[in-house]
Design an enzyme around this catalytic site. Structure first.
Site, PDB file in Angstrom:
ATOM      1  N   ASP A 290       0.873  -1.164   0.000  1.00 14.07           N
ATOM      2  CA  ASP A 290       0.000   0.000   0.000  1.00 14.07           C
ATOM      3  C   ASP A 290       0.908   1.211   0.000  1.00 14.07           C
ATOM      4  OD1 ASP A 290       0.944   0.257   2.608  1.00 14.07           O
ATOM      5  OD2 ASP A 290      -1.033   0.251   3.543  1.00 14.07           O
TER       6      ASP A 290
ATOM      7  N   CYS B 180       2.943  -3.334   4.112  1.00 12.64           N
ATOM      8  CA  CYS B 180       2.108  -2.198   4.503  1.00 12.64           C
ATOM      9  C   CYS B 180       2.628  -1.691   5.847  1.00 12.64           C
ATOM     10  CB  CYS B 180       0.616  -2.525   4.525  1.00 12.64           C
ATOM     11  SG  CYS B 180      -0.007  -3.499   5.889  1.00 12.64           S
TER      12      CYS B 180
ATOM     13  N   HIS C  68       7.895 -24.397   9.184  1.00  9.67           N
ATOM     14  CA  HIS C  68       6.841 -25.079   9.932  1.00  9.67           C
ATOM     15  C   HIS C  68       5.445 -24.859   9.380  1.00  9.67           C
ATOM     16  CE1 HIS C  68       9.401 -25.394  13.862  1.00  9.67           C
ATOM     17  NE2 HIS C  68      10.017 -25.873  12.796  1.00  9.67           N
TER      18      HIS C  68
END
Length: 145
Positions: free
Chosen positions: A10, A67, A100
């Site tokens: 953004d 962002c 993981h």
């Protein structure tokens, strides 16, 4: 062959996105920039959804979203069934998200970490493999469908 990476941000993440793109290209990655193209105020879902769709559809292998806090882009990306977006503010979290959780998008909080750490986190994310094994069973239980 280099990995194909989708990236978007953004307005709060625009400067970091620009630097991360240059860094990734210098490291040999193929990067598809989903915008924005300026620092003008924008709505993060307009960029997080196309990045997520690109990864979900296999057009790009992994994704990077940036962002201010990373929360908005992570929430948006994780609406996609095939996406496992992880917020990483430390390098170790980035590695564990891949090892993981088999995360396929890393979300960077530009207002809370410096650009050098952001680049390190992104590189770690893109070069770390999923461990599989017991983690594959858990990851297989994430999707709702």
């Amino acid at each position: 062959m280099s990995k194909k990476i989708a990236i978007g941000s953004d307005h709060a993440g625009f400067a970091y996105k620009t630097e991360i793109i240059a860094f990734l290209k210098a490291e040999g990655f193929e990067v598809e920039d989903f915008g924005p193209t300026t620092e003008a105020s924008v709505d993060y879902p307009d960029f997080a959804h196309p990045v997520s769709s690109s990864v979900e559809e296999g057009k790009n292998e992994l994704g990077v979203l940036v962002c201010g806090s990373a929360n908005g882009v992570a929430i948006t990306a994780n609406k996609h069934q095939g996406i496992r977006a992880a917020i990483a503010w430390q390098n170790e979290i980035s590695a564990l998200a891949r090892q993981h959780n088999n995360a396929n998008i890393v979300c960077i909080p530009a207002r809370f970490i410096d650009i050098e750490l952001a680049k390190k986190i992104v590189k770690t994310f893109l070069t770390t493999d999923f461990e599989g094994g017991r983690h594959a069973t858990r990851v297989g239980k994430i999707a709702c469908s």
